[in-house]
Design a protein around this motif. Structure first.
Motif, PDB file in Angstrom:
ATOM      1  N   ALA A 123      73.766  50.579  52.101  1.00  0.00           N
ATOM      2  CA  ALA A 123      74.700  51.596  52.428  1.00  0.00           C
ATOM      3  C   ALA A 123      73.941  52.813  52.807  1.00  0.00           C
ATOM      4  O   ALA A 123      74.301  53.469  53.717  1.00  0.00           O
ATOM      5  N   THR A 126      72.183  52.856  56.379  1.00  0.00           N
ATOM      6  CA  THR A 126      72.751  52.964  57.499  1.00  0.00           C
ATOM      7  C   THR A 126      73.235  54.230  57.790  1.00  0.00           C
ATOM      8  O   THR A 126      73.856  54.595  58.650  1.00  0.00           O
ATOM      9  N   ARG A 127      72.981  55.299  56.613  1.00  0.00           N
ATOM     10  CA  ARG A 127      73.344  56.739  56.925  1.00  0.00           C
ATOM     11  C   ARG A 127      72.224  57.286  57.258  1.00  0.00           C
ATOM     12  O   ARG A 127      71.952  58.739  57.202  1.00  0.00           O
ATOM     13  N   ARG A 159      74.150  63.465  51.593  1.00  0.00           N
ATOM     14  CA  ARG A 159      74.326  62.150  52.280  1.00  0.00           C
ATOM     15  C   ARG A 159      74.423  61.179  51.265  1.00  0.00           C
ATOM     16  O   ARG A 159      75.248  60.143  51.139  1.00  0.00           O
ATOM     17  N   THR A 161      75.934  61.505  48.290  1.00  0.00           N
ATOM     18  CA  THR A 161      77.394  61.888  47.798  1.00  0.00           C
ATOM     19  C   THR A 161      78.401  61.235  48.732  1.00  0.00           C
ATOM     20  O   THR A 161      79.420  60.319  48.030  1.00  0.00           O
ATOM     21  N   GLU A 162      78.134  61.301  50.239  1.00  0.00           N
ATOM     22  CA  GLU A 162      79.067  60.811  51.039  1.00  0.00           C
ATOM     23  C   GLU A 162      78.920  59.100  50.822  1.00  0.00           C
ATOM     24  O   GLU A 162      79.896  58.314  50.948  1.00  0.00           O
ATOM     25  N   THR A 163      77.513  58.717  50.745  1.00  0.00           N
ATOM     26  CA  THR A 163      77.570  57.363  50.542  1.00  0.00           C
ATOM     27  C   THR A 163      78.096  56.790  49.041  1.00  0.00           C
ATOM     28  O   THR A 163      78.813  55.549  49.336  1.00  0.00           O
ATOM     29  N   ALA A 165      80.669  57.977  47.921  1.00  0.00           N
ATOM     30  CA  ALA A 165      82.185  58.014  47.997  1.00  0.00           C
ATOM     31  C   ALA A 165      82.493  56.867  48.984  1.00  0.00           C
ATOM     32  O   ALA A 165      83.740  56.406  48.907  1.00  0.00           O
ATOM     33  N   ASP A 166      81.814  56.198  49.818  1.00  0.00           N
ATOM     34  CA  ASP A 166      82.108  55.253  50.761  1.00  0.00           C
ATOM     35  C   ASP A 166      81.695  53.728  50.285  1.00  0.00           C
ATOM     36  O   ASP A 166      82.270  52.733  50.687  1.00  0.00           O
ATOM     37  N   VAL A 167      80.901  53.787  49.313  1.00  0.00           N
ATOM     38  CA  VAL A 167      80.115  52.271  49.078  1.00  0.00           C
ATOM     39  C   VAL A 167      81.322  51.634  48.323  1.00  0.00           C
ATOM     40  O   VAL A 167      82.019  52.169  47.716  1.00  0.00           O
ATOM     41  N   ARG A 168      81.107  50.068  48.284  1.00  0.00           N
ATOM     42  CA  ARG A 168      81.968  49.196  47.718  1.00  0.00           C
ATOM     43  C   ARG A 168      82.002  49.169  46.284  1.00  0.00           C
ATOM     44  O   ARG A 168      81.334  48.178  45.741  1.00  0.00           O
ATOM     45  N   TRP A 169      82.508  49.887  45.493  1.00  0.00           N
ATOM     46  CA  TRP A 169      82.387  50.080  44.038  1.00  0.00           C
ATOM     47  C   TRP A 169      83.091  48.664  43.385  1.00  0.00           C
ATOM     48  O   TRP A 169      82.860  48.250  42.361  1.00  0.00           O
TER      49      TRP A 169
END
Length: 260
Positions: A123, A126-127, A159, A161-163, A165-169
């Motif tokens: 993840a 990808t950013r 970045r 922080t954004e990751t 927020a989007d990662v599949r927890w």
């Protein structure tokens, strides 16, 4: 140059871990911090005790698990795990013990990455988080490069922080990997141990890595493979430090508004 850069970032990671741990210990009693970081606490203390024993040291007392304050007339404590080890090797013994404690935590990070880290590191990749521009593999050669490096740190923090927020927890490997890396990374800080021996252990580890790179060029490829993990650890500590400072600031502001 990649070995010099690795050594510098390694030093900064240890100092960052020390700062994060110290700030956490000011927010809550140290024994609670030790419990939160339990996997790293146990690993670091066991490695330190083993290093003391193999150098001929005598472990007079040891407490692996965090506990409450001392009782029955003994000195008051804060519950932080402690190890009282002495022996004939007054310098080598503590140095080897600190070296094994640091190496054990590093090994824990690497093993956790190998078993659980693929979803998180993928993840990040990808950013563009793991590109060398954010955590360069060479030391700055001019003031311009130095300031570029400093300007890249808020971007790195944004970045990650954004990751997060989007990662599949909901993928169990993600929270477990993040938790274990926090435990092992923050526990790179020596805690109650002498900071001098930990710094010396970091120097020795960096020197061994550089020596291995001179002996075998294949080790350079290994360092480059580890660099994304180093970037993740550094970014994670940046995030922890930022969040901790925000909490400290909020508490201080609350006390001011309350007239305390």
């Amino acid at each position: 140059m990649i070995y010099a850069a690795f050594a510098i970032w390694f030093f900064l990671i240890v100092f960052m871990a020390l700062g994060v741990h110290a700030l956490w210990a000011r927010l809550v009693p140290p024994r609670y911090v030790a419990w939160v970081l339990l996997p790293g606490t146990i690993l670091a203390e066991m490695a330190y005790i083993f290093g003391s024993l193999i150098t001929g040291g005598e472990v007079r007392s040891a407490r692996i698990l965090p506990g409450g304050a001392a009782r029955r007339g003994r000195a008051e404590g804060d519950g932080e795990p402690t190890t009282d080890a002495t022996g004939g090797l007054k310098v080598v013994g503590p140095l080897v013990a600190a070296l094994l404690a640091v190496a054990a935590c590093l090994g824990g990070i690497v093993i956790a990455h190998g078993l659980l880290g693929e979803p998180v590191l993928s993840a990040f990749a990808t950013r563009g988080l793991l590109t060398g521009s954010l955590l360069p593999q060479e030391l700055p050669g001019s003031m311009g490069e130095f300031w570029d490096l400093l300007r890249a740190q808020p971007t790195l923090l944004q970045r990650i922080t954004e990751t997060f927020a989007d990662v599949r927890w909901l993928n169990w490997r993600v929270p477990l990997f993040v938790y274990l890396t926090i435990c092992f990374t923050v526990r790179l800080a020596p805690g109650r141990k002498d900071m001098r021996y930990t710094l010396a252990a970091v120097v020795i580890l960096a020197g061994l890595i550089a020596l291995a790179g001179v002996v075998s060029t294949r080790f350079t490829d290994l360092i480059q493979d580890i660099w994304p993990l180093l970037t993740y650890v550094w970014a994670l500590l940046l995030l922890l430090l930022a969040l901790t400072l925000l909490i400290h600031g909020a508490i201080a502001l609350g006390r001011v508004l309350a007239g305390k």
